[in-house]
Design a protein around this motif. Sequence first.
Motif, PDB file in Angstrom:
ATOM      1  N   MET A   1      20.290   9.058 -31.801  1.00 11.67           N
ATOM      2  CA  MET A   1      19.731   7.834 -32.401  1.00 11.67           C
ATOM      3  C   MET A   1      20.783   7.166 -33.290  1.00 11.67           C
ATOM      4  O   MET A   1      21.570   7.849 -33.943  1.00 11.67           O
ATOM      5  N   ALA A   2      20.807   5.849 -33.281  1.00 15.68           N
ATOM      6  CA  ALA A   2      21.775   5.103 -34.087  1.00 15.68           C
ATOM      7  C   ALA A   2      21.524   5.333 -35.582  1.00 15.68           C
ATOM      8  O   ALA A   2      20.511   5.899 -35.981  1.00 15.68           O
ATOM      9  N   ASP A   3      22.476   4.920 -36.389  1.00 16.03           N
ATOM     10  CA  ASP A   3      22.309   5.039 -37.845  1.00 16.03           C
ATOM     11  C   ASP A   3      21.133   4.201 -38.313  1.00 16.03           C
ATOM     12  O   ASP A   3      20.829   3.175 -37.717  1.00 16.03           O
ATOM     13  N   PRO A   4      20.502   4.611 -39.404  1.00 16.30           N
ATOM     14  CA  PRO A   4      19.395   3.798 -39.926  1.00 16.30           C
ATOM     15  C   PRO A   4      19.861   2.391 -40.321  1.00 16.30           C
ATOM     16  O   PRO A   4      21.004   2.194 -40.733  1.00 16.30           O
ATOM     17  N   LEU A   5      18.962   1.451 -40.137  1.00 12.27           N
ATOM     18  CA  LEU A   5      19.186   0.068 -40.585  1.00 12.27           C
ATOM     19  C   LEU A   5      18.443  -0.180 -41.880  1.00 12.27           C
ATOM     20  O   LEU A   5      18.817  -1.011 -42.687  1.00 12.27           O
ATOM     21  N   LEU A   6      17.327   0.538 -42.001  1.00  9.41           N
ATOM     22  CA  LEU A   6      16.418   0.306 -43.111  1.00  9.41           C
ATOM     23  C   LEU A   6      15.992   1.675 -43.635  1.00  9.41           C
ATOM     24  O   LEU A   6      15.693   2.575 -42.843  1.00  9.41           O
ATOM     25  N   GLU A   7      16.013   1.796 -44.939  1.00 12.95           N
ATOM     26  CA  GLU A   7      15.645   3.076 -45.550  1.00 12.95           C
ATOM     27  C   GLU A   7      14.705   2.811 -46.723  1.00 12.95           C
ATOM     28  O   GLU A   7      15.042   2.042 -47.625  1.00 12.95           O
ATOM     29  N   VAL A   8      13.548   3.415 -46.672  1.00  9.59           N
ATOM     30  CA  VAL A   8      12.529   3.234 -47.708  1.00  9.59           C
ATOM     31  C   VAL A   8      12.348   4.577 -48.409  1.00  9.59           C
ATOM     32  O   VAL A   8      12.151   5.590 -47.739  1.00  9.59           O
ATOM     33  N   THR A   9      12.443   4.581 -49.713  1.00 14.26           N
ATOM     34  CA  THR A   9      12.373   5.844 -50.457  1.00 14.26           C
ATOM     35  C   THR A   9      11.380   5.739 -51.610  1.00 14.26           C
ATOM     36  O   THR A   9      11.525   4.888 -52.486  1.00 14.26           O
ATOM     37  N   GLY A  10      10.369   6.587 -51.578  1.00 17.97           N
ATOM     38  CA  GLY A  10       9.463   6.756 -52.719  1.00 17.97           C
ATOM     39  C   GLY A  10       8.739   5.500 -53.149  1.00 17.97           C
ATOM     40  O   GLY A  10       8.681   5.168 -54.323  1.00 17.97           O
ATOM     41  N   LEU A  11       8.156   4.808 -52.183  1.00 22.85           N
ATOM     42  CA  LEU A  11       7.481   3.545 -52.492  1.00 22.85           C
ATOM     43  C   LEU A  11       6.061   3.776 -53.024  1.00 22.85           C
ATOM     44  O   LEU A  11       5.300   4.557 -52.455  1.00 22.85           O
ATOM     45  N   TYR A  12       5.756   3.091 -54.107  1.00 25.73           N
ATOM     46  CA  TYR A  12       4.413   3.110 -54.705  1.00 25.73           C
ATOM     47  C   TYR A  12       3.941   1.686 -54.929  1.00 25.73           C
ATOM     48  O   TYR A  12       4.732   0.838 -55.351  1.00 25.73           O
ATOM     49  N   LYS A  13       2.669   1.444 -54.681  1.00 24.19           N
ATOM     50  CA  LYS A  13       2.074   0.167 -55.064  1.00 24.19           C
ATOM     51  C   LYS A  13       0.598   0.372 -55.376  1.00 24.19           C
ATOM     52  O   LYS A  13      -0.136   0.974 -54.588  1.00 24.19           O
ATOM     53  N   SER A  14       0.162  -0.091 -56.520  1.00 23.36           N
ATOM     54  CA  SER A  14      -1.278  -0.035 -56.805  1.00 23.36           C
ATOM     55  C   SER A  14      -1.776  -1.429 -57.180  1.00 23.36           C
ATOM     56  O   SER A  14      -1.011  -2.300 -57.591  1.00 23.36           O
ATOM     57  N   PHE A  15      -3.053  -1.624 -56.976  1.00 25.72           N
ATOM     58  CA  PHE A  15      -3.734  -2.862 -57.354  1.00 25.72           C
ATOM     59  C   PHE A  15      -4.836  -2.495 -58.342  1.00 25.72           C
ATOM     60  O   PHE A  15      -5.704  -1.684 -57.999  1.00 25.72           O
ATOM     61  N   ASP A  16      -4.803  -3.061 -59.499  1.00 23.26           N
ATOM     62  CA  ASP A  16      -5.824  -2.793 -60.526  1.00 23.26           C
ATOM     63  C   ASP A  16      -6.112  -1.298 -60.683  1.00 23.26           C
ATOM     64  O   ASP A  16      -7.268  -0.871 -60.683  1.00 23.26           O
ATOM     65  N   GLY A  17      -5.056  -0.522 -60.745  1.00 23.71           N
ATOM     66  CA  GLY A  17      -5.228   0.912 -60.986  1.00 23.71           C
ATOM     67  C   GLY A  17      -5.538   1.740 -59.747  1.00 23.71           C
ATOM     68  O   GLY A  17      -5.533   2.960 -59.804  1.00 23.71           O
ATOM     69  N   ALA A  18      -5.844   1.088 -58.614  1.00 28.91           N
ATOM     70  CA  ALA A  18      -6.119   1.845 -57.383  1.00 28.91           C
ATOM     71  C   ALA A  18      -4.838   1.888 -56.541  1.00 28.91           C
ATOM     72  O   ALA A  18      -4.255   0.848 -56.241  1.00 28.91           O
ATOM     73  N   THR A  19      -4.429   3.085 -56.165  1.00 29.51           N
ATOM     74  CA  THR A  19      -3.172   3.244 -55.433  1.00 29.51           C
ATOM     75  C   THR A  19      -3.342   2.827 -53.975  1.00 29.51           C
ATOM     76  O   THR A  19      -4.217   3.350 -53.282  1.00 29.51           O
ATOM     77  N   ALA A  20      -2.501   1.920 -53.523  1.00 26.02           N
ATOM     78  CA  ALA A  20      -2.573   1.467 -52.126  1.00 26.02           C
ATOM     79  C   ALA A  20      -1.467   2.105 -51.298  1.00 26.02           C
ATOM     80  O   ALA A  20      -1.655   2.392 -50.112  1.00 26.02           O
ATOM     81  N   VAL A  21      -0.290   2.309 -51.885  1.00 26.54           N
ATOM     82  CA  VAL A  21       0.830   2.976 -51.210  1.00 26.54           C
ATOM     83  C   VAL A  21       1.333   4.050 -52.161  1.00 26.54           C
ATOM     84  O   VAL A  21       1.623   3.776 -53.324  1.00 26.54           O
ATOM     85  N   ASP A  22       1.393   5.296 -51.651  1.00 24.96           N
ATOM     86  CA  ASP A  22       1.602   6.447 -52.525  1.00 24.96           C
ATOM     87  C   ASP A  22       2.800   7.271 -52.053  1.00 24.96           C
ATOM     88  O   ASP A  22       2.672   8.097 -51.160  1.00 24.96           O
ATOM     89  N   ASN A  23       3.955   7.003 -52.625  1.00 29.24           N
ATOM     90  CA  ASN A  23       5.151   7.813 -52.369  1.00 29.24           C
ATOM     91  C   ASN A  23       5.536   7.866 -50.894  1.00 29.24           C
ATOM     92  O   ASN A  23       5.655   8.929 -50.298  1.00 29.24           O
ATOM     93  N   VAL A  24       5.728   6.703 -50.302  1.00 23.87           N
ATOM     94  CA  VAL A  24       6.076   6.625 -48.880  1.00 23.87           C
ATOM     95  C   VAL A  24       7.588   6.468 -48.709  1.00 23.87           C
ATOM     96  O   VAL A  24       8.213   5.646 -49.372  1.00 23.87           O
ATOM     97  N   SER A  25       8.142   7.290 -47.835  1.00 17.79           N
ATOM     98  CA  SER A  25       9.564   7.220 -47.495  1.00 17.79           C
ATOM     99  C   SER A  25       9.712   7.256 -45.976  1.00 17.79           C
ATOM    100  O   SER A  25       8.987   7.991 -45.301  1.00 17.79           O
ATOM    101  N   PHE A  26      10.632   6.460 -45.445  1.00 15.12           N
ATOM    102  CA  PHE A  26      10.954   6.538 -44.014  1.00 15.12           C
ATOM    103  C   PHE A  26      12.249   5.777 -43.744  1.00 15.12           C
ATOM    104  O   PHE A  26      12.731   5.039 -44.612  1.00 15.12           O
ATOM    105  N   THR A  27      12.793   5.975 -42.551  1.00 15.48           N
ATOM    106  CA  THR A  27      13.933   5.173 -42.120  1.00 15.48           C
ATOM    107  C   THR A  27      13.612   4.590 -40.746  1.00 15.48           C
ATOM    108  O   THR A  27      12.765   5.119 -40.020  1.00 15.48           O
ATOM    109  N   VAL A  28      14.287   3.515 -40.398  1.00 13.56           N
ATOM    110  CA  VAL A  28      14.200   2.940 -39.056  1.00 13.56           C
ATOM    111  C   VAL A  28      15.613   2.585 -38.614  1.00 13.56           C
ATOM    112  O   VAL A  28      16.383   2.026 -39.396  1.00 13.56           O
ATOM    113  N   SER A  29      15.926   2.912 -37.360  1.00 14.78           N
ATOM    114  CA  SER A  29      17.264   2.650 -36.820  1.00 14.78           C
ATOM    115  C   SER A  29      17.242   1.473 -35.866  1.00 14.78           C
ATOM    116  O   SER A  29      16.183   1.060 -35.383  1.00 14.78           O
TER     117      SER A  29
END
Length: 240
Positions: A1-29
């Motif tokens: 597989m080719a080298d990654p183009l995009l790398e996501v590390t430890g993403l968090y997002k909450s709305f009004d105290g409710a967690t919508a994205v919780d520690n997401v990491s991935f890569t895409v090549s």
Amino acid sequence: MADPLLEVTGLYKSFDGATAVDNVSFTVSESETLGIVGESGSGKTTLARCVLRAIDPDQGIVRFRTYDGEWTKLHDKTDDELIPLRQQMQMVFQDPLACLNPAMTVVDAIADPLLIHGLASPAMAREQARQLLERVGLAPAERYQNRLPRQLSGGQQQRVAIARALALEPRVVICDESVSMLDAEVQAEVLSLLRDLQHQLGLAKIFVTHDLSVASGFCHRVIVLDKGRIVEEGPGDRLF
Ligand code: ADP
Ligand code: MG
């Protein structure tokens, strides 16, 4: 597989105290399709929007490899600095009509991003738009170019939305439930178009869907989200 183009590390997002994205990491090549699967409300769209920085994550790093091979972080960029990076990452949504101006002909809708970014003269932008129309299977361009979105079928509208996303020659395309509204047969046609374009252009693709069977048939790798967390991860054809 080719080298990654995009790398996501430890993403968090909450709305009004409710967690919508919780520690997401991935890569895409390059030339890879990553599926993001999960039930409605599992955080897929929020994750996609954080990756593009359409919204700001609370925490986490998104890094992108630009044409010159440099890694650049999206989160420490100003809005102006993000403009050229956003060109390289485009999104195709569930409802093509949401991104198409009802009063604009399809050729103008596809030419529009080129004009907005000052990348072509009006005549050149129209010519490129005509070529893109044919590339997404709406050929000959003369037959379709002057129609309004409502004069096309749902599948044709989604092809126009894909052509519009491709106009800026992105390296990463995020498809958020892009075929969910289409009939099975048209769904298969649009998926096969996306696959062909990926082969031709080396696109990295993030394919967001609630439909496991579509994801496993269409994606090289899949991550499964539940309540914003990755609960499973593996090759598309070997999941579950
Ligand atoms: P999915 O795309 O998987 O259906 P979403 O990312 O749209 O999930 O939503 C994940 C969670 O975040 C849901 O609970 C949703 O209600 C919440 N959410 C998403 N966007 C917003 C927003 N702009 N404001 C408040 N809550 C939101
Ligand atoms: Mg969604």
